[in-house]
Design a protein around this motif. Structure first.
Motif, PDB file in Angstrom:
ATOM      1  N   VAL A  56       0.839  -1.197   0.000  1.00  0.00           N
ATOM      2  CA  VAL A  56       0.000   0.000   0.000  1.00  0.00           C
ATOM      3  C   VAL A  56       0.877   1.250   0.000  1.00  0.00           C
ATOM      4  O   VAL A  56       1.868   1.333   0.738  1.00  0.00           O
ATOM      5  N   LEU A  57       0.499   2.239  -0.807  1.00  0.00           N
ATOM      6  CA  LEU A  57       1.087   3.567  -0.740  1.00  0.00           C
ATOM      7  C   LEU A  57       0.157   4.426   0.100  1.00  0.00           C
ATOM      8  O   LEU A  57      -1.034   4.550  -0.200  1.00  0.00           O
ATOM      9  N   LEU A  58       0.712   5.016   1.156  1.00  0.00           N
ATOM     10  CA  LEU A  58      -0.051   5.877   2.056  1.00  0.00           C
ATOM     11  C   LEU A  58       0.506   7.290   1.960  1.00  0.00           C
ATOM     12  O   LEU A  58       1.665   7.529   2.325  1.00  0.00           O
ATOM     13  N   THR A  59      -0.281   8.228   1.474  1.00  0.00           N
ATOM     14  CA  THR A  59       0.216   9.595   1.360  1.00  0.00           C
ATOM     15  C   THR A  59       0.009  10.335   2.681  1.00  0.00           C
ATOM     16  O   THR A  59      -0.964  10.119   3.392  1.00  0.00           O
ATOM     17  N   GLY A  60       0.964  11.216   2.998  1.00  0.00           N
ATOM     18  CA  GLY A  60       0.848  12.013   4.215  1.00  0.00           C
ATOM     19  C   GLY A  60       0.944  11.197   5.486  1.00  0.00           C
ATOM     20  O   GLY A  60       0.211  11.430   6.448  1.00  0.00           O
ATOM     21  N   GLY A  61       1.877  10.258   5.522  1.00  0.00           N
ATOM     22  CA  GLY A  61       1.914   9.265   6.595  1.00  0.00           C
ATOM     23  C   GLY A  61       2.211   9.788   7.976  1.00  0.00           C
ATOM     24  O   GLY A  61       2.048   9.055   8.959  1.00  0.00           O
ATOM     25  N   ASN A  62       2.642  11.031   8.107  1.00  0.00           N
ATOM     26  CA  ASN A  62       2.911  11.569   9.436  1.00  0.00           C
ATOM     27  C   ASN A  62       1.747  12.402   9.969  1.00  0.00           C
ATOM     28  O   ASN A  62       1.881  13.100  10.969  1.00  0.00           O
ATOM     29  N   GLY A  63       0.586  12.305   9.328  1.00  0.00           N
ATOM     30  CA  GLY A  63      -0.592  13.025   9.791  1.00  0.00           C
ATOM     31  C   GLY A  63      -1.287  12.316  10.939  1.00  0.00           C
ATOM     32  O   GLY A  63      -1.005  11.152  11.254  1.00  0.00           O
ATOM     33  N   PHE A  64      -2.221  13.003  11.569  1.00  0.00           N
ATOM     34  CA  PHE A  64      -2.949  12.478  12.726  1.00  0.00           C
ATOM     35  C   PHE A  64      -3.688  11.187  12.398  1.00  0.00           C
ATOM     36  O   PHE A  64      -3.503  10.157  13.052  1.00  0.00           O
ATOM     37  N   ILE A  65      -4.526  11.217  11.365  1.00  0.00           N
ATOM     38  CA  ILE A  65      -5.282  10.022  10.984  1.00  0.00           C
ATOM     39  C   ILE A  65      -4.380   9.018  10.294  1.00  0.00           C
ATOM     40  O   ILE A  65      -4.443   7.809  10.562  1.00  0.00           O
ATOM     41  N   THR A 123       4.325   8.674   1.865  1.00  0.00           N
ATOM     42  CA  THR A 123       4.917   9.935   1.415  1.00  0.00           C
ATOM     43  C   THR A 123       4.944  10.921   2.578  1.00  0.00           C
ATOM     44  O   THR A 123       4.055  10.931   3.438  1.00  0.00           O
ATOM     45  N   VAL A 124       5.975  11.735   2.600  1.00  0.00           N
ATOM     46  CA  VAL A 124       6.136  12.795   3.591  1.00  0.00           C
ATOM     47  C   VAL A 124       6.677  14.029   2.881  1.00  0.00           C
ATOM     48  O   VAL A 124       7.185  13.945   1.765  1.00  0.00           O
ATOM     49  N   ASP A 167       5.936  18.939  -2.387  1.00  0.00           N
ATOM     50  CA  ASP A 167       4.785  19.765  -2.767  1.00  0.00           C
ATOM     51  C   ASP A 167       3.865  18.934  -3.646  1.00  0.00           C
ATOM     52  O   ASP A 167       4.068  18.809  -4.849  1.00  0.00           O
ATOM     53  N   ILE A 168       2.843  18.386  -3.030  1.00  0.00           N
ATOM     54  CA  ILE A 168       1.956  17.460  -3.742  1.00  0.00           C
ATOM     55  C   ILE A 168       1.108  18.167  -4.789  1.00  0.00           C
ATOM     56  O   ILE A 168       0.520  17.526  -5.671  1.00  0.00           O
ATOM     57  N   ALA A 169       1.041  19.492  -4.732  1.00  0.00           N
ATOM     58  CA  ALA A 169       0.243  20.248  -5.700  1.00  0.00           C
ATOM     59  C   ALA A 169       0.956  20.442  -7.032  1.00  0.00           C
ATOM     60  O   ALA A 169       0.340  20.846  -8.016  1.00  0.00           O
ATOM     61  N   GLN A 170       2.248  20.142  -7.093  1.00  0.00           N
ATOM     62  CA  GLN A 170       3.003  20.307  -8.327  1.00  0.00           C
ATOM     63  C   GLN A 170       2.606  19.234  -9.355  1.00  0.00           C
ATOM     64  O   GLN A 170       2.310  18.087  -8.995  1.00  0.00           O
ATOM     65  N   VAL A 171       2.626  19.592 -10.624  1.00  0.00           N
ATOM     66  CA  VAL A 171       2.317  18.636 -11.685  1.00  0.00           C
ATOM     67  C   VAL A 171       3.332  17.495 -11.661  1.00  0.00           C
ATOM     68  O   VAL A 171       4.550  17.720 -11.612  1.00  0.00           O
ATOM     69  N   GLY A 172       2.833  16.268 -11.631  1.00  0.00           N
ATOM     70  CA  GLY A 172       3.704  15.098 -11.634  1.00  0.00           C
ATOM     71  C   GLY A 172       4.397  14.824 -10.318  1.00  0.00           C
ATOM     72  O   GLY A 172       5.315  13.985 -10.269  1.00  0.00           O
ATOM     73  N   ALA A 173       3.951  15.482  -9.234  1.00  0.00           N
ATOM     74  CA  ALA A 173       4.630  15.337  -7.946  1.00  0.00           C
ATOM     75  C   ALA A 173       4.655  13.892  -7.458  1.00  0.00           C
ATOM     76  O   ALA A 173       5.601  13.474  -6.793  1.00  0.00           O
ATOM     77  N   MET A 174       3.633  13.123  -7.803  1.00  0.00           N
ATOM     78  CA  MET A 174       3.518  11.756  -7.297  1.00  0.00           C
ATOM     79  C   MET A 174       4.002  10.701  -8.285  1.00  0.00           C
ATOM     80  O   MET A 174       3.902   9.501  -8.010  1.00  0.00           O
ATOM     81  N   ASP A 175       4.524  11.123  -9.433  1.00  0.00           N
ATOM     82  CA  ASP A 175       4.904  10.158 -10.478  1.00  0.00           C
ATOM     83  C   ASP A 175       5.902   9.122  -9.972  1.00  0.00           C
ATOM     84  O   ASP A 175       5.760   7.918 -10.242  1.00  0.00           O
ATOM     85  N   GLN A 176       6.926   9.559  -9.274  1.00  0.00           N
ATOM     86  CA  GLN A 176       7.931   8.622  -8.775  1.00  0.00           C
ATOM     87  C   GLN A 176       7.423   7.840  -7.572  1.00  0.00           C
ATOM     88  O   GLN A 176       7.739   6.661  -7.406  1.00  0.00           O
ATOM     89  N   GLU A 209      -5.483  24.559  -3.477  1.00  0.00           N
ATOM     90  CA  GLU A 209      -4.675  23.852  -4.479  1.00  0.00           C
ATOM     91  C   GLU A 209      -4.049  22.563  -3.949  1.00  0.00           C
ATOM     92  O   GLU A 209      -4.065  21.547  -4.653  1.00  0.00           O
ATOM     93  N   PRO A 210      -3.483  22.529  -2.732  1.00  0.00           N
ATOM     94  CA  PRO A 210      -2.944  21.256  -2.242  1.00  0.00           C
ATOM     95  C   PRO A 210      -4.003  20.157  -2.158  1.00  0.00           C
ATOM     96  O   PRO A 210      -3.718  18.996  -2.443  1.00  0.00           O
ATOM     97  N   ALA A 211      -5.228  20.530  -1.768  1.00  0.00           N
ATOM     98  CA  ALA A 211      -6.294  19.530  -1.681  1.00  0.00           C
ATOM     99  C   ALA A 211      -6.739  19.060  -3.059  1.00  0.00           C
ATOM    100  O   ALA A 211      -6.796  17.855  -3.338  1.00  0.00           O
ATOM    101  N   LEU A 212      -7.040  20.019  -3.938  1.00  0.00           N
ATOM    102  CA  LEU A 212      -7.594  19.683  -5.247  1.00  0.00           C
ATOM    103  C   LEU A 212      -6.536  19.100  -6.179  1.00  0.00           C
ATOM    104  O   LEU A 212      -6.700  17.985  -6.713  1.00  0.00           O
TER     105      LEU A 212
END
Length: 337
Positions: free
Chosen positions: A4-13, A31-32, A60-69, A100-103
């Motif tokens: 599983v890929l978990l984004t934002g893994g250091n968040g509360f939830i 991801t962190v 910066d997850i809002a950048q184009v292609g930020a999650m490609d790698q 923008e970070p959310a969308l």
């Protein structure tokens, strides 16, 4: 689903989701936003091998292609849980800091999965009750068919609507992506209201608590001892451990695909929180409000949380149990700060 890929893994939830995933034998990459945050996660699990837990920096997850790698992996991912989205009442720019970070973060993650992770069969997105709530014309009963009618322009211009707008627009965009792009994966969204519960990830101090728990922190610190309680606002709540459990159950429940899930344990008010604290931690009574008033409206909206119970088998902790462990967690953080 083994990896599983978990984004934002250091968040509360997300930290609770990660904890459950590891305990149940999943391999997880999270991801962190920085290497320091990633190392803090690894420090929590010194005995978990690197092949079961690792991290990728996405600054910066809002950048184009930020999650490609991040979505590329050997062995490949089976599923993605996307939790990385800002939840704060403090920002400088509503567009750059919240919307923008959310969308873009949500749509960009889905795009990266579609283009670079063909083995992924399910994506679970942490949304919010904020994507359901209707301030203008609230329904008598909230359920998974409810949508917040907020617009982009309203979210930009009205600070009260910025966060609800970010969650609403991001979730709508995710469902639109599924409908228009026909990816090889299906989508599940989880929609909790205020989320209380213990903090298990690293936070440097009580000023960095998740937003929902801050109201319990304020009661513990005596902020409202001699002043009126603020409005409760949203009258629904849920424990973080139940939210995390719902995400993990959604991974392995085929019937969950294509559905939203409203998660709530029921009603609460700020006075309820103070009353519970006085019972679970009587040593704090002198810090609690002396003349608290329950502001729950007589005609408070209803809710239907049966779908999560029926499909995911979710059960809910009581308010007393949740507040008890939350207060203990807050006191522990205060002691070491």
């Amino acid at each position: 689903m083994a990896k599983v890929l978990l984004t934002g893994g250091n968040g509360f939830i997300a930290s609770h989701i990660l904890d459950i995933l590891l305990k149940r034998g999943y391999d997880v990459v999270t991801t962190v936003r920085s290497q320091d945050r990633g190392e803090k996660i690894l420090e929590r699990y010194p005995h978990v091998p690197s092949e079961q837990l690792s991290y990728v920096v996405v600054s910066d997850i809002a950048q184009v292609g930020a999650m490609d790698q991040a979505v590329r992996s050997t062995p490949p991912f089976d599923a993605v849980i996307h939790t990385a989205s800002p939840f704060t009442q403090k920002w400088d720019d509503p567009v750059k800091d919240i919307l923008e970070p959310a969308l873009k973060g949500t749509v960009g993650t889905l795009e990266s999965i579609k283009n670079h992770a063909p083995t992924v069969r399910r994506v679970i997105v942490l949304s919010s009750f904020a994507a359901l709530i209707n301030y203008i014309s609230p329904p008598k009963v909230y359920d998974e068919t409810s949508w917040n009618p907020v617009t982009w322009d309203a979210a930009v211009s009205n600070p009260r609507l910025t966060y609800p707008g970010s969650k609403t627009l991001a979730e709508k965009a995710a469902w639109d992506f599924i409908q228009t792009r026909s990816p090889s994966f299906d989508l599940v969204t989880i929609n909790p209201p205020l989320v209380f519960g213990p903090t298990i990830h690293f936070v440097p101090g009580l000023d960095r608590l998740n937003t929902s728990n801050q109201r319990i922190r304020d009661l513990v610190q005596g902020t409202y001892r001699d002043t009126p309680l603020p409005p409760t606002g949203v009258y629904l709540w849920v424990d973080v451990r139940d939210v995390a459990e719902a995400h993990v159950r959604a991974l392995k429940t085929p019937e969950a695909g294509g559905h939203r899930f409203l998660l709530t344990a029921g009603y609460f008010s700020n006075k309820n929180l103070a009353d519970v604290i006085s019972t679970t931690h009587p040593e704090l009574k002198d810090r609690l409000p002396r003349d608290a008033v329950d502001d729950t409206p007589a005609d408070v909206y209803g809710f239907d949380n049966e779908k999560a119970k029926r499909v995911l088998g979710v059960t809910y902790r009581s308010l007393e149990e949740s507040v008890r462990v939350t207060v203990s967690s807050i006191l522990e953080i205060a002691d070491r700060s």
